[in-house]
Design a protein around this motif. Structure first.
Motif, PDB file in Angstrom:
ATOM      1  N   ALA A  16       0.808  -1.217   0.000  1.00  0.00           N
ATOM      2  CA  ALA A  16       0.000   0.000   0.000  1.00  0.00           C
ATOM      3  C   ALA A  16       0.845   1.272   0.000  1.00  0.00           C
ATOM      4  CB  ALA A  16      -0.940  -0.007   1.220  1.00  0.00           C
ATOM      5  N   ASP A  17       2.100   1.189   0.421  1.00  0.00           N
ATOM      6  CA  ASP A  17       2.974   2.357   0.513  1.00  0.00           C
ATOM      7  C   ASP A  17       3.773   2.512  -0.783  1.00  0.00           C
ATOM      8  OD1 ASP A  17       4.738   4.363   1.134  1.00  0.00           O
ATOM      9  OD2 ASP A  17       5.851   3.213   2.636  1.00  0.00           O
ATOM     10  N   PRO A  18       3.501   3.539  -1.594  1.00  0.00           N
ATOM     11  CA  PRO A  18       4.239   3.703  -2.854  1.00  0.00           C
ATOM     12  C   PRO A  18       5.744   3.778  -2.663  1.00  0.00           C
ATOM     13  CG  PRO A  18       2.310   5.132  -2.830  1.00  0.00           C
ATOM     14  CD  PRO A  18       2.437   4.560  -1.450  1.00  0.00           C
ATOM     15  N   GLU A  19       6.203   4.460  -1.607  1.00  0.00           N
ATOM     16  CA  GLU A  19       7.645   4.589  -1.405  1.00  0.00           C
ATOM     17  C   GLU A  19       8.310   3.227  -1.207  1.00  0.00           C
ATOM     18  OE1 GLU A  19       9.422   7.290  -1.773  1.00  0.00           O
ATOM     19  OE2 GLU A  19       7.630   8.463  -2.240  1.00  0.00           O
ATOM     20  N   ALA A  20       7.626   2.333  -0.508  1.00  0.00           N
ATOM     21  CA  ALA A  20       8.166   0.979  -0.333  1.00  0.00           C
ATOM     22  C   ALA A  20       8.230   0.255  -1.681  1.00  0.00           C
ATOM     23  CB  ALA A  20       7.307   0.204   0.659  1.00  0.00           C
ATOM     24  N   ASN A  21       7.268   0.500  -2.535  1.00  0.00           N
ATOM     25  CA  ASN A  21       7.278  -0.133  -3.858  1.00  0.00           C
ATOM     26  C   ASN A  21       8.432   0.380  -4.714  1.00  0.00           C
ATOM     27  OD1 ASN A  21       4.987  -1.727  -3.387  1.00  0.00           O
ATOM     28  ND2 ASN A  21       3.620  -0.042  -3.940  1.00  0.00           N
ATOM     29  N   TRP A  22       8.676   1.700  -4.659  1.00  0.00           N
ATOM     30  CA  TRP A  22       9.790   2.234  -5.453  1.00  0.00           C
ATOM     31  C   TRP A  22      11.103   1.576  -4.997  1.00  0.00           C
ATOM     32  CZ3 TRP A  22       5.845   3.239  -7.714  1.00  0.00           C
ATOM     33  CH2 TRP A  22       4.994   4.311  -7.553  1.00  0.00           C
ATOM     34  N   ALA A  23      11.228   1.358  -3.694  1.00  0.00           N
ATOM     35  CA  ALA A  23      12.448   0.714  -3.183  1.00  0.00           C
ATOM     36  C   ALA A  23      12.547  -0.739  -3.660  1.00  0.00           C
ATOM     37  CB  ALA A  23      12.458   0.768  -1.650  1.00  0.00           C
ATOM     38  N   THR A  24      11.426  -1.440  -3.686  1.00  0.00           N
ATOM     39  CA  THR A  24      11.416  -2.819  -4.185  1.00  0.00           C
ATOM     40  C   THR A  24      11.819  -2.865  -5.653  1.00  0.00           C
ATOM     41  OG1 THR A  24       9.692  -3.472  -2.614  1.00  0.00           O
ATOM     42  CG2 THR A  24       9.958  -4.844  -4.577  1.00  0.00           C
ATOM     43  N   PHE A  25      11.273  -1.936  -6.439  1.00  0.00           N
ATOM     44  CA  PHE A  25      11.591  -1.913  -7.869  1.00  0.00           C
ATOM     45  C   PHE A  25      13.064  -1.541  -8.088  1.00  0.00           C
ATOM     46  CE2 PHE A  25       6.900  -0.542  -8.671  1.00  0.00           C
ATOM     47  CZ  PHE A  25       6.470  -1.803  -8.287  1.00  0.00           C
ATOM     48  N   GLU A  26      13.558  -0.628  -7.271  1.00  0.00           N
ATOM     49  CA  GLU A  26      14.963  -0.207  -7.372  1.00  0.00           C
ATOM     50  C   GLU A  26      15.888  -1.398  -7.110  1.00  0.00           C
ATOM     51  OE1 GLU A  26      18.054   2.434  -8.118  1.00  0.00           O
ATOM     52  OE2 GLU A  26      15.893   2.783  -8.318  1.00  0.00           O
ATOM     53  N   VAL A  50       5.888   1.177 -21.667  1.00  0.00           N
ATOM     54  CA  VAL A  50       6.477   0.473 -20.532  1.00  0.00           C
ATOM     55  C   VAL A  50       7.935   0.117 -20.824  1.00  0.00           C
ATOM     56  CG1 VAL A  50       6.384  -1.663 -19.204  1.00  0.00           C
ATOM     57  CG2 VAL A  50       4.277  -0.392 -19.660  1.00  0.00           C
ATOM     58  N   ALA A  51       8.215  -0.323 -22.065  1.00  0.00           N
ATOM     59  CA  ALA A  51       9.574  -0.713 -22.429  1.00  0.00           C
ATOM     60  C   ALA A  51      10.531   0.465 -22.372  1.00  0.00           C
ATOM     61  CB  ALA A  51       9.581  -1.327 -23.826  1.00  0.00           C
ATOM     62  N   ALA A  52      10.009   1.675 -22.574  1.00  0.00           N
ATOM     63  CA  ALA A  52      10.848   2.869 -22.477  1.00  0.00           C
ATOM     64  C   ALA A  52      11.062   3.308 -21.034  1.00  0.00           C
ATOM     65  CB  ALA A  52      10.210   4.005 -23.275  1.00  0.00           C
ATOM     66  N   THR A  53      10.420   2.629 -20.098  1.00  0.00           N
ATOM     67  CA  THR A  53      10.499   3.009 -18.685  1.00  0.00           C
ATOM     68  C   THR A  53      11.416   2.088 -17.891  1.00  0.00           C
ATOM     69  OG1 THR A  53       8.227   3.859 -18.814  1.00  0.00           O
ATOM     70  CG2 THR A  53       9.121   3.460 -16.613  1.00  0.00           C
ATOM     71  N   PRO A  91      18.448  -1.146 -10.951  1.00  0.00           N
ATOM     72  CA  PRO A  91      18.914   0.192 -10.562  1.00  0.00           C
ATOM     73  C   PRO A  91      18.292   1.269 -11.449  1.00  0.00           C
ATOM     74  CG  PRO A  91      20.738  -1.350 -10.613  1.00  0.00           C
ATOM     75  CD  PRO A  91      19.566  -2.081 -11.191  1.00  0.00           C
ATOM     76  N   GLY A  92      17.718   2.283 -10.807  1.00  0.00           N
ATOM     77  CA  GLY A  92      17.059   3.372 -11.520  1.00  0.00           C
ATOM     78  C   GLY A  92      15.582   3.154 -11.740  1.00  0.00           C
ATOM     79  N   ALA A  93      15.088   1.918 -11.518  1.00  0.00           N
ATOM     80  CA  ALA A  93      13.683   1.623 -11.790  1.00  0.00           C
ATOM     81  C   ALA A  93      12.750   2.309 -10.790  1.00  0.00           C
ATOM     82  CB  ALA A  93      13.444   0.122 -11.772  1.00  0.00           C
ATOM     83  N   GLY A  94      13.213   2.484  -9.550  1.00  0.00           N
ATOM     84  CA  GLY A  94      12.352   3.126  -8.561  1.00  0.00           C
ATOM     85  C   GLY A  94      11.944   4.519  -8.994  1.00  0.00           C
ATOM     86  N   GLU A  95      12.927   5.335  -9.383  1.00  0.00           N
ATOM     87  CA  GLU A  95      12.622   6.696  -9.827  1.00  0.00           C
ATOM     88  C   GLU A  95      11.887   6.685 -11.163  1.00  0.00           C
ATOM     89  OE1 GLU A  95      12.074  10.632  -9.790  1.00  0.00           O
ATOM     90  OE2 GLU A  95      12.809   9.369  -8.138  1.00  0.00           O
ATOM     91  N   ALA A  96      12.242   5.753 -12.037  1.00  0.00           N
ATOM     92  CA  ALA A  96      11.582   5.688 -13.343  1.00  0.00           C
ATOM     93  C   ALA A  96      10.100   5.373 -13.191  1.00  0.00           C
ATOM     94  CB  ALA A  96      12.264   4.634 -14.217  1.00  0.00           C
ATOM     95  N   VAL A  97       9.761   4.440 -12.309  1.00  0.00           N
ATOM     96  CA  VAL A  97       8.357   4.090 -12.117  1.00  0.00           C
ATOM     97  C   VAL A  97       7.626   5.206 -11.373  1.00  0.00           C
ATOM     98  CG1 VAL A  97       6.751   2.432 -11.106  1.00  0.00           C
ATOM     99  CG2 VAL A  97       8.833   1.622 -12.222  1.00  0.00           C
ATOM    100  N   ARG A  98       8.327   5.886 -10.470  1.00  0.00           N
ATOM    101  CA  ARG A  98       7.705   7.035  -9.807  1.00  0.00           C
ATOM    102  C   ARG A  98       7.267   8.072 -10.858  1.00  0.00           C
ATOM    103  NH1 ARG A  98       8.864   9.412  -4.712  1.00  0.00           N
ATOM    104  NH2 ARG A  98      10.825   8.248  -4.584  1.00  0.00           N
ATOM    105  N   ARG A  99       8.161   8.389 -11.796  1.00  0.00           N
ATOM    106  CA  ARG A  99       7.814   9.348 -12.851  1.00  0.00           C
ATOM    107  C   ARG A  99       6.687   8.802 -13.741  1.00  0.00           C
ATOM    108  NH1 ARG A  99      13.493   9.664 -13.282  1.00  0.00           N
ATOM    109  NH2 ARG A  99      13.389   8.428 -15.214  1.00  0.00           N
ATOM    110  N   VAL A 159       4.374  -5.691 -14.318  1.00  0.00           N
ATOM    111  CA  VAL A 159       3.662  -4.922 -13.292  1.00  0.00           C
ATOM    112  C   VAL A 159       2.971  -3.711 -13.919  1.00  0.00           C
ATOM    113  CG1 VAL A 159       3.960  -3.465 -11.245  1.00  0.00           C
ATOM    114  CG2 VAL A 159       5.141  -5.668 -11.394  1.00  0.00           C
ATOM    115  N   LEU A 160       3.632  -3.091 -14.891  1.00  0.00           N
ATOM    116  CA  LEU A 160       3.080  -1.887 -15.509  1.00  0.00           C
ATOM    117  C   LEU A 160       2.141  -2.198 -16.670  1.00  0.00           C
ATOM    118  CD1 LEU A 160       6.243   0.426 -15.569  1.00  0.00           C
ATOM    119  CD2 LEU A 160       4.456   0.261 -13.829  1.00  0.00           C
ATOM    120  N   GLY A 161       2.092  -3.463 -17.100  1.00  0.00           N
ATOM    121  CA  GLY A 161       1.297  -3.775 -18.277  1.00  0.00           C
ATOM    122  C   GLY A 161       0.158  -4.745 -18.080  1.00  0.00           C
ATOM    123  N   TYR A 162       0.076  -5.385 -16.897  1.00  0.00           N
ATOM    124  CA  TYR A 162      -0.933  -6.435 -16.728  1.00  0.00           C
ATOM    125  C   TYR A 162      -2.354  -5.910 -16.798  1.00  0.00           C
ATOM    126  CZ  TYR A 162      -2.156  -5.057 -11.938  1.00  0.00           C
ATOM    127  OH  TYR A 162      -2.616  -4.378 -10.833  1.00  0.00           O
TER     128      TYR A 162
END
Length: 548
Positions: free
Chosen positions: A108-118, A181-184, A122-130, A193-196
């Motif tokens: 439920a916490d977006p910040e925790a998700n960005w950390a999981t993706f990171e 999604v592929a550009a992200t 590497p770099g995916a946390g900020e990329a998915v945030r944007r 996760v971004l396409g399902y």
């Protein structure tokens, strides 16, 4: 003048909401439903002490539900108890070594998700945030400019804010969701996760436009909720409200035809060929109506119920895509299943091949060219994680949804074949989630196949959701909600604008009201609607032409 008569065909969420809204407006509304239970695909099944939602199970876009209830002068929180899920869902990538998957949670916490993706890339946390920031903007634009319009006046969609976004919107419409999604991100599971969400649109991320990246706002930003007692509690609430508004509900009432008298074209309706006078049930009963609203499958309404007065003949459908169907397995299981969250998603490595199997390569691939996947990307719901009353003590319930080819022959005479597929997919869930002997722990189950969707809902090619949301079948390109041949026939539900899914069906009910009122804005109607509002607004829309 006495209030006019409306017959609503179909008691799913769209038909039920439409009936309640029009009854509040002063119409004499009869809702007819072929089954003994209301809800359509959003039904409930009690089986040997287990309770299952038989259709939609993700509660997204809560503001749409709130607004629909508010139009009726109600607060949804007085009828439905919502619980925010944490984790929102669990992901099971296909194992690489034959052992169990290595799952991870979206919480439920977006910040925790960005950390999981990171941690995965590497770099995916900020990329998915944007990415989700863009998703939120796209979602707001859709709510404010596209979802609540009938497209009767496309010029009214234009605004200075929309003009400023023209370049961005063009990009979202001219490439696919998979491209965006592929550009992200590059990690294949994060791409999933971004396409399902495309599956919820009856399609795949390789076929829907990038505009639908807006759906990542729903789970990664807004969060996932669940109505305690199951999704059917929403239907039960709407039924109570509809009856209180004066709707006459007839279950076990199957419609054979919408009866239409011939009528000449006019300046306002140059394609008019008839005027509906009511519906005829299969038992011979005739129900007269000034307006008929069909919430039945759109293909069935056009090709069967309207007969010679159809807008969309069979030839029109030959070049269209029905989208995916589903194999559903509702299983009662002995013992606890902590390995699974309330919502769990299983992703195969060959995602493009998985979608090509079930959808084909063209817009309308014949059923004989589609294939049933061996290993499937699938969705599993364990509502007992949140609602233990849905199973007897010491047991859990599972709802398994496997995207399947839209082929109405599947599950017809070959029930034993789809039962064997169900066995294999339960074994896949057990193997990937690390649950030994899962299938042997099943004490009761029910399997639903495309043939069942075709039989029970007259679904086009046995599809599970309705026409898929490719660009050519979205927004103003989707079949509209008003018949050009029979102007006092309107459409509601997943076969018309704005599309498939419970929130879209709720909005489609409001669009019927807009058609009745002659309201062409792109914004939601003010809530609550005043009781008797239709009588005061007759000079403007469909209502005046039917009963004025």
């Amino acid at each position: 003048m006495s209030p006019g008569r409306v017959v609503v065909v179909g008691g799913g969420i769209a038909g039920l909401t439409t009936a309640a809204l029009l009854a509040r407006g002063g119409a004499l509304v009869t809702l007819v439903e072929r089954h003994d239970q209301l809800g359509g695909r959003t039904a409930t099944l009690s089986l040997d002490g287990f309770r299952f939602d038989t259709g939609p199970s993700w509660y997204f876009m809560p503001e749409v539900f709130e607004h629909a209830f508010a139009l009726l002068g109600e607060r949804i929180e007085d009828h439905v108890e919502l619980e925010r899920l944490d984790p929102a869902y669990r992901l099971f990538p296909e194992p690489v070594d034959g052992g169990p998957s290595q799952p991870f949670d979206v919480v439920a916490d977006p910040e925790a998700n960005w950390a999981t993706f990171e941690a995965r890339e590497p770099g995916a946390g900020e990329a998915v945030r944007r990415y989700t920031q863009d998703s939120t903007r796209a979602y707001r634009t859709a709510l404010e400019s596209f979802l609540y319009t009938t497209f009767a006046r496309p010029d009214r969609l234009l605004s200075l804010d929309l003009a400023r976004q023209a370049g961005t919107l063009a990009g979202l419409l001219t490439r696919t969701l998979a491209d965006k999604v592929a550009a992200t991100v590059t990690d294949p599971v994060l791409r999933q996760v971004l396409g399902y969400h495309a599956v919820f649109l009856g399609s795949s991320p390789y076929r829907v436009p990038a505009l639908y990246s807006l759906m990542s706002h729903l789970d990664l930003v807004d969060g996932v909720r669940f109505p305690r007692g199951g999704m059917y509690t929403v239907i039960q609430a709407l039924e109570r409200i509809a009856r209180a508004q004066g709707v006459e509900v007839r279950t076990g009432a199957d419609v054979a035809t919408i009866e239409v008298d011939d009528a000449s074209p006019s300046l306002r309706h140059p394609r008019r060929s008839g005027q509906a006078r009511g519906v005829r049930l299969t038992d011979g009963t005739f129900l007269p109506a000034d307006v008929v609203v069909s919430a039945a499958d759109r293909h069935h309404t056009e090709t069967v119920l309207l007969g010679a007065h159809r807008d969309l003949p069979e030839s029109w459908w030959e070049d269209r895509g029905p989208g995916i169907s589903s194999l559903l397995v509702m299983a009662g299981v002995r013992g606890a299943l902590p390995e699974l969250a309330h919502h769990s998603l299983f992703f195969t490595r060959d995602w493009p091949g998985n979608f090509e199997d079930i959808l084909g390569t063209g817009r309308s691939t014949p059923p004989e060219d589609l294939r049933i996947p061996e290993a499937a990307s699938m969705y599993v719901s364990r509502t007992t994680a949140t609602d233990p009353d849905a199973a007897p003590p010491g047991h859990e319930n599972l709802f398994v949804l496997v995207p399947f080819p839209a082929d109405p022959a599947l599950g017809g005479r070959d029930r034993e074949v789809v039962e064997r597929h169900a066995d294999r997919y339960l074994d896949q869930v057990g193997a990937w989630a690390g649950i030994p002997g899962l299938r042997e722990r099943v004490v009761t189950r029910r399997v639903v196949a495309p043939a069942d969707f075709a039989r029970d809902f007259s679904a086009w090619r046995g599809s599970a959701l309705g026409m898929e949301h490719t660009l050519a079948q979205s927004a103003m390109f989707r079949p509209g909600d008003a018949s050009s041949r029979v102007p006092n026939v309107l459409h509601v539900g997943g076969g018309t604008i704005p599309g498939v899914g419970l929130p879209m069906c709720l909005i489609s009910a409001e669009l019927v009201v807009k058609r009745m009122l002659g309201e062409t804005s792109s914004r939601p109607l003010p809530a609550p609607l005043r009781p008797g509002y239709l009588a005061a607004a007759r000079p403007r829309g469909v209502w005046s032409e039917s009963v004025g």
